[in-house]
Design an enzyme around this catalytic site. Structure first.
Site, mmCIF file in Angstrom:
data_model
loop_
_atom_site.group_PDB
_atom_site.id
_atom_site.type_symbol
_atom_site.label_atom_id
_atom_site.label_comp_id
_atom_site.label_asym_id
_atom_site.label_seq_id
_atom_site.Cartn_x
_atom_site.Cartn_y
_atom_site.Cartn_z
ATOM 1 N N ASN A 94 0.807 -1.230 0.000
ATOM 2 C CA ASN A 94 0.000 0.000 0.000
ATOM 3 C C ASN A 94 0.842 1.283 0.000
ATOM 4 O O ASN A 94 0.471 2.268 -0.606
ATOM 5 C CB ASN A 94 -0.991 -0.009 1.169
ATOM 6 C CG ASN A 94 -0.310 -0.154 2.507
ATOM 7 O OD1 ASN A 94 0.829 -0.612 2.595
ATOM 8 N ND2 ASN A 94 -0.993 0.233 3.552
ATOM 9 N N GLU A 149 4.345 -4.198 12.379
ATOM 10 C CA GLU A 149 3.356 -3.155 12.045
ATOM 11 C C GLU A 149 2.215 -3.871 11.344
ATOM 12 O O GLU A 149 2.324 -4.214 10.175
ATOM 13 C CB GLU A 149 3.960 -2.123 11.096
ATOM 14 C CG GLU A 149 5.071 -1.289 11.662
ATOM 15 C CD GLU A 149 4.615 -0.318 12.723
ATOM 16 O OE1 GLU A 149 3.395 -0.249 13.029
ATOM 17 O OE2 GLU A 149 5.480 0.364 13.281
ATOM 18 N N GLU A 206 8.132 2.507 14.746
ATOM 19 C CA GLU A 206 8.916 3.060 13.644
ATOM 20 C C GLU A 206 8.796 4.570 13.712
ATOM 21 O O GLU A 206 8.002 5.115 14.462
ATOM 22 C CB GLU A 206 8.390 2.532 12.315
ATOM 23 C CG GLU A 206 8.553 1.032 12.209
ATOM 24 C CD GLU A 206 8.439 0.552 10.786
ATOM 25 O OE1 GLU A 206 7.314 0.208 10.388
ATOM 26 O OE2 GLU A 206 9.456 0.550 10.071
ATOM 27 N N CYS A 237 -3.111 0.740 6.852
ATOM 28 C CA CYS A 237 -3.336 0.066 8.137
ATOM 29 C C CYS A 237 -3.889 1.053 9.155
ATOM 30 O O CYS A 237 -4.675 0.682 10.017
ATOM 31 C CB CYS A 237 -2.058 -0.596 8.621
ATOM 32 S SG CYS A 237 -0.638 0.470 8.590
#
Ligand code: ADP
Length: 501
Positions: free
Chosen positions: A168, A266, A477, A300
């Site tokens: 994505n 993630e 992150e 997400c």
């Protein structure tokens, strides 16, 4: 569009492809075909058809890349930190110089719009710039043990790290993993998703042009089940940063556990946008639209649930639906507001959620169907969809749809909003819209998620740590905290005489 993106688009629509795009794995500073000669086709989601092919590797290619990274590690970790920083800084410049090609390829790989892709080129450049500045500031501590012992800790790179990247946001996910890893002194093997290989290959080449020694950053292409699995299972990989689905994340963790590699996960999300009764309706509607229809909802951290107080439910939902209906949908290079779904498989998955909701009697206020590009008449698109007043146990409330589908939940007051917001197994992000900042902060404190934004859903940048709780994963992150995944502390203690004779 710029003159160059215009030219790329014209050539692409005329010939059905682009010339001079990379196709091989990038290992040890150069492009290579697969050891076994495997190839895979790459489709443009906006046209729904194949436009090129790239190498598809297996465990042999992964091994070659990891060995190259392990070999390069010795040189990279010895390089003065300020010099590493200069290379990352030069990379930011290279990314900006190649903005148009990167943006167009990201459109053709992912299906997103040119405006979205261009913004992500800048995000990637900013990410390298940010971590460039930190290379020579990674310091340990002095340890106050006693007069006859001198102790200190030093930070050292963990070694070779893997980056498993989803389809994505190929550019920004590459940058947010690779830049801190390199800043820490680690070497990288990156695996882009099957459908979106090109920008990672260009980034790897640009890094070498920016001065990165060959082998420090490698890219291996191929299927997750072969290349991704081999990479997470490779005994010489010290850390795996994975962005993707919870199911695959579990497999990656299991593979990494066998050789004691650490992991950053993630994973998915079902993030709420909370609208309290006192919010500014128009601004909140704008925020809600951006939160769910950016990248056609394939994020997400998309704000995929609108948790709205009953008092403003009708007004806010009407404003959101008005805006959703005005969104033009179509090929990302044709100036539309919303682009394509990355694959037919993903489009079918989204439509299945919508069909189940429809069959269960849920109210679909707009969208709710596949559409075609208005000019070409093809491609994989889903119209911006809003489903009203869903119960907490609806699949559209509990499951990540990963598409342009907004699920509305109606609540009674801030405490109920908090309960609804926390009512899934995910916990990635949350947005709050209200004029009452103190109520917003109290909700933010009690939300079970990794990040909260107030009156600005996508607020923040590379400076802001990003990650989840629960089934959304763990580890962070972005920000300085991301460096911790790629560094370990070594303590050194020396006994010294109490006095010198
Ligand atoms: P999706 O199902 O939407 O493609 P995934 O989580 O499976 O999402 O994919 C995210 C990334 O993980 C991609 O790069 C994919 O190739 C990779 N991947 C898929 N399966 C595995 C696996 N078994 N081991 C490691 N990586 C994998």
């Amino acid at each position: 569009m710029t003159a160059t993106t215009d030219a790329y688009a014209a050539r692409y629509f005329e010939t059905g492809t682009l010339e001079d795009i990379p196709s091989g794995h990038f290992i040890d500073g150069a492009e290579y075909p697969s050891v076994e000669g495997g190839m895979m086709e790459i489709a443009d989601p906006g046209l729904g058809r194949v436009f090129t092919a790239v190498s598809a590797g297996d465990a042999a290619d992964v091994d070659r890349a990891v060995r190259s990274a392990a070999w390069a590690f010795d040189e990279w970790r010895r390089m003065p930190a300020f010099q590493r920083g200069r290379i990352l800084g030069a990379m930011a410049t290279k990314i900006r110089e190649n903005r148009d090609l990167l943006a167009v390829l990201e459109v053709l790989n992912v299906g997103k719009t040119l405006a979205e892709a261009t913004a992500k080129v800048e995000t990637a450049a900013r990410t390298f710039e940010y971590y460039a500045g930190v290379c020579d500031k990674l310091q340990g501590d002095s340890l106050p043990i006693g007069f006859e012992q001198i102790g200190f800790s030093m930070l050292e790179p963990v070694g070779v790290v893997a980056q498993i990247i989803p389809w994505n946001y190929p550019m920004s996910t590459f940058a947010r993993g690779v830049a801190p890893a390199l800043a820490a002194g680690c070497c990288v093997v990156a695996k882009p998703a099957e459908t979106t290989p090109h920008t990672a290959l260009i980034f790897a080449r640009l890094l070498v042009e920016a001065g990165l020694p060959p082998g420090v950053c490698n890219v291996v292409l191929g299927e997750g089940a072969s290349v991704g699995a081999a990479l997470s299972a490779h005994p010489d990989v010290a850390h795996v940063t994975f962005t993707g689905s919870p199911v695959t994340g579990t497999r990656v963790m299991q593979a990494a556990a066998d050789h004691f590699a650490s992991v950053t996960m993630e994973l998915g999300g079902k993030s709420p946008v909370i609208a309290l009764a006192d919010c500014d309706i128009a601004k909140t509607a704008d925020g809600v639209i951006g939160a769910i229809f950016e990248n056609a909802g394939q994020i997400c951290s998309a704000g995929s649930r609108l948790v709205v107080e009953r008092a403003i439910h009708a007004d806010l939902v009407a404003a959101v639906v008005d805006r959703a209906r005005a969104i033009t949908v179509g090929h990302g290079l044709r100036g539309n507001r919303m682009g394509a779904i990355n694959s037919r498989r993903q489009m079918d998955r989204i439509l299945e959620f919508i069909d189940t909701a429809r069959a269960g009697g849920d109210r679909i206020l707009c969208g709710g169907e596949a559409v075609a590009d208005p000019k070409g008449g093809d491609g994989w698109f889903v119209a911006p969809t809003v489903i009203d007043d869903l119960p907490p146990d609806s699949p559209c409330v509990q499951e990540e749809i990963f598409g342009p589908v907004l699920s509305v939940q109606v609540v009674d007051g801030p405490a109920d909003a908090l309960r609804a917001a926390n009512g899934t197994r995910y916990g990635l992000m949350a947005g709050i819209y209200t004029r009452d900042v103190s109520a917003a902060l109290a909700i933010a404190r009690d939300l079970k998620c990794g990040q909260v934004t107030i009156n600005d859903y996508w607020g923040g940048g590379v400076e802001v740590p990003f990650g989840g709780v629960g089934h959304s994963g763990f580890g962070r992150e972005k920000g300085l905290v991301a460096l911790l995944s790629y560094l370990r502390t070594k303590s050194i203690v020396a006994r010294v005489p109490a006095s010198l004779s």
